[in-house]
Design an enzyme around this catalytic site. Structure first.
Site, PDB file in Angstrom:
ATOM      1  N   CYS A 411       0.735  -1.349  -0.083  1.00  0.00           N
ATOM      2  CA  CYS A 411       0.177   0.089   0.038  1.00  0.00           C
ATOM      3  C   CYS A 411       0.881   1.177  -0.015  1.00  0.00           C
ATOM      4  O   CYS A 411       0.281   2.283  -0.737  1.00  0.00           O
ATOM      5  CB  CYS A 411      -1.001  -0.063   1.098  1.00  0.00           C
ATOM      6  SG  CYS A 411      -0.224  -0.294   2.715  1.00  0.00           S
ATOM      7  N   HIS A 455      -2.058   0.545   7.100  1.00  0.00           N
ATOM      8  CA  HIS A 455      -2.553   0.912   5.755  1.00  0.00           C
ATOM      9  C   HIS A 455      -2.012   2.221   5.401  1.00  0.00           C
ATOM     10  O   HIS A 455      -1.889   3.001   6.273  1.00  0.00           O
ATOM     11  CB  HIS A 455      -4.166   0.761   5.544  1.00  0.00           C
ATOM     12  CG  HIS A 455      -4.304   0.799   4.030  1.00  0.00           C
ATOM     13  ND1 HIS A 455      -3.821   0.043   3.292  1.00  0.00           N
ATOM     14  CD2 HIS A 455      -5.451   1.516   3.640  1.00  0.00           C
ATOM     15  CE1 HIS A 455      -4.432   0.260   1.868  1.00  0.00           C
ATOM     16  NE2 HIS A 455      -5.378   1.106   2.022  1.00  0.00           N
ATOM     17  N   ASP A 471      -7.994   5.570  -2.365  1.00  0.00           N
ATOM     18  CA  ASP A 471      -7.342   4.543  -1.974  1.00  0.00           C
ATOM     19  C   ASP A 471      -6.668   3.739  -3.103  1.00  0.00           C
ATOM     20  O   ASP A 471      -7.599   2.935  -3.875  1.00  0.00           O
ATOM     21  CB  ASP A 471      -7.995   3.773  -1.102  1.00  0.00           C
ATOM     22  CG  ASP A 471      -7.153   2.440  -0.375  1.00  0.00           C
ATOM     23  OD1 ASP A 471      -5.944   2.249  -1.033  1.00  0.00           O
ATOM     24  OD2 ASP A 471      -7.676   1.726   0.495  1.00  0.00           O
TER      25      ASP A 471
END
Lengths: 665, 327
Positions: A411, A455, A471
C-alpha cells in the site's frame, strides 16, 4: 531455657523450601527481559544456599558479599547501559532479590527476602499485564505466603504441603475483601512521575514512511487496538482509521513538516449521523491515536490536530482507553486553502522524471482535478499492477521504477506514488497512514485491529469538497479493503509467514477460530473491566450502582463493605457457635449418654462417683466396666503430671461392649 | 519517679481485670490483638506497593496490593481463632529450695481445635534476674499438651510466679494475639539448706544439767553403731553394698544419735538472723531424714513431735518454709 529472640532464629526447613520455590516463580516471568547472566547468578546462589543448609558450605564472608554486590551492579550497568530508568531498576531489584538469598540466615533476613519478592512480582505487571501473567503471578505469591507461614512453625518438622495449603486458604479467603477494595478503593491520578517502561519491543506505525516499511509491519499479528461501537459497526470500506498524515517528501521518505500541524481546530463541516465508539489502544509509546474521520473526543488530554488526527498530550505508555465520536462523511477544510493545503504541493526539486512526465501528460488531458485523480486510479486498476507483501527493493528513482517497471508493491508504494503524481500535476495531496478494517468479534460486538491491518492511503484537496480520500490499493486489490489482508495476499502464501504458529493463520479452521475469538473476547473484557479500571471507569461504575459518585461515597463503601465482608468471614472462620468441651468432660458426657440409654439418669448435683456407684448397682452386668471408667476418670481428673484420654476411651469402649452384650442377651 | 507508680497502677488495673482462675478458658474479653513489628513493616511494603500502583495507574498492581492487604486482615481472624477457646490449666508443682528454679507444668487443651505455635511464658518481669522461660507448642484438637515453665524461686515461702502471657503469631507472624492468664500458680519454697554444725539439745525430759557443754551434732562425729538387717523403708543410700557383695545379705549402716536420745532441732537454740537459722535447720532436717533418724522440730509457736520418714520430713520442711510467712 533461654532462647534467642524469635527473629534471630534459623529458618525452618518448610520455609526455606518455599522460599526457593517462590523465588524461582518470581524470577521466571522476568527472565525474558533479564540479561542471561542473571539466570546463572540465580542458579549459583540457590545452589550455594542449599549447600549451606546441608552444612556443606559456609555463608559468604563480608568481602565476598561486597564483591558480589559490586560485580552485580557493574554487570547491570554494562548490560543496560546505565543504572537509571525502570528497566535497570527492575534488573537491580531482581539481582538484589537473588543475592539476598545467599545471606539469608535468620528469620528476619527471610522476611526481607519475602517482602522483596512481593515487590518484584509487582514490577512484572508494569511490563506485562496479560491475563496469563496475572494468573501466573498468583503462584509466586502463594509460594511467598507459604514461606511466611513456614517461618512461624518453630522447630517442629512440618510438611511443606500443609504450609502451602494454609497459604492457599488465606488467599482464597482474602478474595472477597480484595474485590471490595479493588472496586471501591478511590483511584487517584499519578502522584508524581516515575520512569516508564522503555520503548523496546513495541511494534506499530512509525512517524515516517518509506517503501517496504508498512509491508514489514504487516508481518506482525500483534494487536494495535480494539474498538467497540455503540451502534452497528460501519461498513468495512468505511473503516479508515487515521493515525498520521505525511506532507513532506525527500525523494525516498515521507515525513511530517516539523510543527506543521500545530494549529488546532481546522475548518470542517459535519455531514450525516455521528458514529460513537470507544477504543482500547495497546501500548504504542507514541502520542497519536486512531480514529475515523472526523473525530472528536471529550477527553481533555486528547487534541485534534490541523490534519484531523487525534493526538494525546503524552505518549501511550500503557493500554489507553478513550471514547470518540466521528462524522464519517464530513467535509474537511472545504473552503479556503490553508497552510496545510499549500504545504501539500511540496516535491523534491529533481528526480522521478518519468512520473513527472506522466503527470504533465495527465494534466494536459484532464483539466478537472478529480478527473485526473480518477485517471491515476484507473491506471492502477487497468494496468497489471500487483499487490504483494514481498515488494522488490528499489533504488534510485524508486517511484519511476515502481510505476513503470516492476509494478509490484504494497500500500505504501501505491499511496506514495499517487501522491507524488498528483503533486506533480499541481493537485495538493498527502499520504495518510493508519489502519484499515479490522476483524469483527461478533460475540463481543467489537473490532480487533491488528498490525497487519496497517495501511496507507491518499487524500487530495479540491476547492469546495475539501480533502478527498483516494485509496489506490483498492484499485489493485479490492479484497484488501473488502475482506482483509489475508484474502488479498492468499495467492502468494505470505500472510504472517514469519509466524507459523500464530492462530491468526488458521482462521479458516472453524474451531480454532472460535477458540481464538473467545480468547480474544476474554482478553478484551480483561482489558476493559480490569486493566482499565481507573478513576473514570470507577466513577461510571459507581454512578450506575449508586446514582452518584464521589470520593466520600467510595470511602464509605470501602469501610462498610470491608467490615461486612470481614464480619461474614469472621463468623465462617471462627465458628463461635462451636464451643467444644475439654477432653475429660467430653468423655464423661459420652459415659453419661451411654448410661442414660440404659435408663440411669444422672441426678441434679450428683457427683461422678456416686452416679457411677448407683449405675453399677442398677446395671450389675456392666458393673465392672462402669467402675473401671469411673476409676479412670477420677485418676485423670486428679492426675498432676500428664493427662491422657486414652485410658478413658478404652474404658468407654469396654463399657459399650458389655452394654451391647447385655442388650442382645 | 513516675515509672514505678505507673507500672503499679497498670498492675492493679490488670489484677482487677484478670482474676485468678484455674483452669482458664481464653475468651474474647481477654484476648488482645496488635500487629507485630514485622506486621508494621509489611504494612509499609504495602504502602510502597500502593504508591507504585497509583503512579503507574496499574490495575494489577492495585490488585496484588489489595490481595495482600486482605490477607493481612484475614490473618487477624486466623490468629484470633488460634487463641480463642484455648483452655489452660495448671498442675501442682513440686516444692523447691530457695535459689533453685521452680518448674510449673501448664496444660494446654485445644478444646476441639488444632492450635499452632502457642507461646506460653511469664508476663514480663524486669526484676527477674534469671532469663524468663518461654515455651512454644502445637496443640492437636483433641490433646492436652503440657508446657513446662520455670522460674527462679528466690525467697522462702509460698512462691507465686504470677501471671502468664500466652501469645500466638500464627499463621503469618504479622499479627500477634496475646492474653494474660492468672492460673493462681504457686509452689512452696523451702529455705536453702546450708551446711553447718548444730548445737544439740538433748531431750532428757528433765531440766538441763548446768555447766555441761552441749554436744554438737555435725557431720563425721556421729557414731557409727554397726550394721543391722535391712527393713523396708530404710534409705538405699545407707545400704552396705560391700557386705551384700560378700553374700552377707542386705545390711544397713546404722548411726546412733548421740546419747541414744531423740534429737530436737530447735530454732531458739541457734543464734543469728532468722534466715540462716532456718537454712541450717533445713539442712539438718534433710540430713537426719537421710539417716533415717528420728528428730523433732521446734520453732517459735510450732512444735513437731519426734518422728521419722518422708512424710515427717515434708511436714518439717513445710513448717520451715512457711515460718513467719502469711500463707
Amino acid at each position: 531455657m533461654s532462647k534467642k529472640p524469635a527473629m534471630e532464629q534459623a529458618i525452618p526447613r518448610a520455609s526455606l523450601t518455599w522460599l526457593l520455590v517462590a523465588q524461582f516463580l518470581v524470577i521466571l516471568p522476568h527472565l525474558g527481559h533479564l540479561p542471561l547472566w542473571i539466570s546463572a547468578l540465580w542458579i549459583a546462589c540457590a545452589y550455594w544456599r542449599i549447600q549451606v543448609y546441608r552444612m556443606r558450605a559456609r555463608f559468604p564472608s563480608a568481602l565476598v558479599k561486597a564483591a558480589l554486590m559490586v560485580g552485580t551492579i557493574a554487570g547491570v550497568y554494562l548490560s543496560r547501559g546505565g543504572l537509571v530508568g525502570l528497566d535497570a531498576a527492575v534488573v537491580l531489584l531482581v539481582a538484589a532479590f537473588i543475592l539476598k538469598l545467599v545471606e539469608v540466615r535468620t528469620r528476619r533476613d527471610a522476611l526481607v527476602l519475602i517482602y522483596l519478592g512481593f515487590f518484584t512480582v509487582l514490577t512484572r505487571y508494569l511490563f506485562d499485564s496479560e491475563i496469563l501473567t496475572a494468573a501466573f503471578s498468583l503462584l509466586p505469591v502463594a509460594g511467598l505466603l507459604s514461606a511466611l507461614v513456614g517461618l512461624q512453625h518453630s522447630g517442629v518438622v512440618v510438611r511443606p504441603w500443609s504450609t502451602l495449603k494454609l497459604a492457599m486458604t488465606l488467599m482464597l479467603q482474602a478474595v472477597p475483601l480484595m474485590l471490595v477494595l479493588f472496586l471501591f478503593f478511590p483511584r487517584l491520578g499519578p502522584l508524581w512521575s516515575l520512569p516508564q517502561p522503555s520503548e523496546r519491543g513495541v511494534t506499530g506505525l512509525s512517524d515516517s514512511m518509506a517503501p517496504g516499511e508498512i509491508a514489514e509491519l504487516s508481518r506482525s499479528g500483534g494487536l494495535a487496538f480494539r474498538a467497540s461501537f455503540d451502534d452497528p459497526v460501519p461498513a468495512r470500506n468505511q473503516l479508515y482509521w487515521r493515525a498520521l498524515t505525511f506532507d513532506r517528501f525527500d525523494g525516498r521518505r515521507w515525513t511530517q513538516t516539523p510543527q506543521g500541524f500545530a494549529a488546532a481546530s481546522p475548518d470542517w463541516q459535519a455531514v450525516g449521523d455521528p458514529v460513537r465508539y470507544s477504543v482500547i489502544m495497546e501500548r504504542s509509546a507514541k502520542p497519536w491515536l486512531f480514529a475515523l474521520d472526523v473525530a472528536q473526543s471529550d477527553d481533555d488530554a486528547i487534541r485534534r490536530k490541523s490534519d484531523f488526527r487525534l493526538e494525546r498530550t503524552r505518549p501511550v505508555e500503557r493500554t489507553f482507553f478513550y471514547r470518540a465520536t466521528s462524522w464519517i462523511d464530513a467535509r474537511l477544510e472545504p473552503e479556503s486553502p490553508s497552510a496545510a493545503v499549500r504545504r501539500a504541493l511540496q516535491l523534491p526539486a529533481t528526480g522521478e522524471p518519468r512520473a513527472r512526465g506522466w503527470a504533465q501528460e495527465l494534466r494536459r488531458q484532464y483539466s478537472d482535478d478529480r478527473a485526473l485523480a480518477e485517471a491515476v486510479l484507473r491506471q492502477f486498476r487497468e494496468q497489471p499492477y500487483v499487490y504483494t507483501l514481498r515488494p522488490p527493493t528499489l533504488e534510485g528513482d524508486a517511484i519511476d521504477a515502481f510505476l513503470f517497471d516492476t509494478r509490484r508493491g504494497f500500500c505504501e508504494h501505491y499511496a506514495g506514488a499517487m501522491t507524488f503524481v498528483l503533486r506533480a500535476a499541481n493537485i495538493p495531496a498527502r499520504v495518510v497512514t493508519g489502519y484499515q478494517g479490522g476483524e469483527l468479534n461478533t460475540a463481543g460486538n467489537y473490532l480487533q485491529v491488528r498490525q497487519f491491518d496497517a495501511h496507507a492511503w491518499v487524500e487530495y484537496w479540491i476547492e469546495g469538497a475539501g480533502w478527498v480520500r483516494a485509496d489506490p490499493t483498492f484499485q489493485v486489490a479490492p479484497d484488501r479493503i473488502e475482506r482483509g489482508l489475508e484474502e488479498a495476499v492468499s495467492g502468494e502464501q505470505s500472510f504472517l509467514e514469519g509466524d507459523p504458529f500464530s492462530p491468526l493463520r488458521y482462521r479458516h479452521l472453524g474451531w480454532i477460530n472460535t477458540l481464538r475469538l473467545q480468547w480474544d473476547e476474554l482478553n478484551y473484557g480483561w482489558q476493559r473491566w480490569v486493566l482499565d479500571y481507573q478513576a473514570e471507569q470507577q466513577g461510571s461504575f459507581l454512578q450506575r450502582i449508586m446514582g452518584h459518585s464521589d470520593k466520600t461515597t467510595l470511602i464509605g463503601i470501602v469501610l462498610l463493605g470491608g467490615l461486612v465482608v470481614l464480619g461474614a468471614l469472621a463468623i465462617w472462620i471462627i465458628k463461635p457457635w462451636r464451643r467444644r468441651l475439654a477432653p475429660l468432660d467430653r468423655a464423661f458426657s459420652q459415659f453419661e449418654r451411654l448410661l442414660q440409654k440404659e435408663g440411669v439418669q444422672r441426678l441434679p448435683a450428683e457427683g461422678p462417683r456416686t452416679y457411677a456407684a448407683r449405675a453399677a448397682q442398677a446395671l450389675p452386668a456392666a458393673a465392672n466396666e462402669i467402675r473401671g471408667f469411673s476409676r479412670a476418670y477420677e485418676q485423670q481428673c486428679y492426675e498432676t503430671d500428664d493427662a491422657h484420654t486414652q485410658p478413658l476411651s478404652d474404658a468407654l469402649r469396654a463399657l459399650r461392649r458389655s452394654l451391647g452384650k447385655g442388650a442382645t442377651r | 519517679m513516675a515509672t514505678p507508680g505507673r507500672s503499679s497502677r497498670w498492675d492493679r488495673w490488670l489484677a482487677s481485670r484478670i482474676r485468678p482462675e484455674n483452669p482458664t478458658r481464653l475468651t474474647q474479653q481477654r484476648i488482645y490483638i496488635l500487629p507485630t513489628l514485622e506486621g508494621v513493616a509489611f504494612g509499609c511494603v504495602l504502602v510502597v506497593m500502593l504508591l507504585a500502583a497509583i503512579n503507574y495507574q496499574n490495575s494489577l498492581a492495585y490488585g496484588l496490593t489489595f490481595l495482600l492487604a486482605a490477607v493481612l486482615f484475614i490473618s487477624v481472624l486466623h490468629t484470633y481463632r488460634n487463641m480463642v477457646g484455648l483452655v489452660l490449666s495448671a498442675a501442682n508443682s513440686p516444692p523447691v529450695f530457695a535459689g533453685d528454679v521452680a518448674s510449673f507444668r501448664i496444660h494446654l487443651d485445644g478444646a476441639g481445635r488444632a492450635r499452632r505455635a502457642i507461646v506460653t511464658g511469664w508476663q514480663a518481669a524486669p526484676t527477674q534476674t534469671a532469663p524468663a522461660s518461654s515455651h512454644t507448642v502445637d496443640v492437636e484438637h483433641d490433646a492436652l499438651v503440657p508446657a513446662d515453665l520455670s522460674r527462679e524461686a528466690l525467697t522462702r515461702g509460698r512462691f507465686r510466679p504470677g501471671r502468664l502471657r500466652v501469645e500466638s503469631r500464627f499463621p503469618l507472624g504479622l499479627i500477634k494475639a496475646w492474653s494474660w492468664v492468672d492460673l493462681d500458680l504457686a509452689t512452696l519454697v523451702y529455705p536453702r539448706p546450708v551446711e553447718g554444725d548444730l548445737p544439740l539439745d538433748v531431750h532428757t525430759g528433765s531440766e538441763k544439767e548446768a555447766g555441761a557443754q552441749s554436744p554438737v551434732l555435725s557431720m563425721g562425729v556421729d557414731d557409727f553403731q554397726g550394721l543391722r538387717r535391712y527393713q523396708p523403708g530404710d534409705s538405699k543410700r545407707r545400704l552396705h553394698w560391700k557386705a551384700y557383695s560378700r553374700g552377707q545379705g542386705l545390711l544397713v549402716k546404722d548411726f546412733a544419735a548421740a546419747g541414744g536420745q531423740d534429737v530436737i532441732l530447735d530454732f531458739d537454740a541457734l543464734a543469728g538472723a532468722i534466715e540462716p537459722r532456718l537454712s541450717l535447720l533445713c539442712y539438718w532436717v534433710l540430713e537426719l531424714s537421710g539417716r533415717q533418724q528420728t528428730f523433732a522440730l521446734r520453732l517459735p509457736g510450732e512444735y513437731i513431735a519426734a518422728d521419722v520418714g518422708d512424710a515427717h520430713r515434708d511436714r518439717c520442711l513445710r513448717v520451715l518454709a512457711l515460718h513467719g510467712v502469711q500463707a
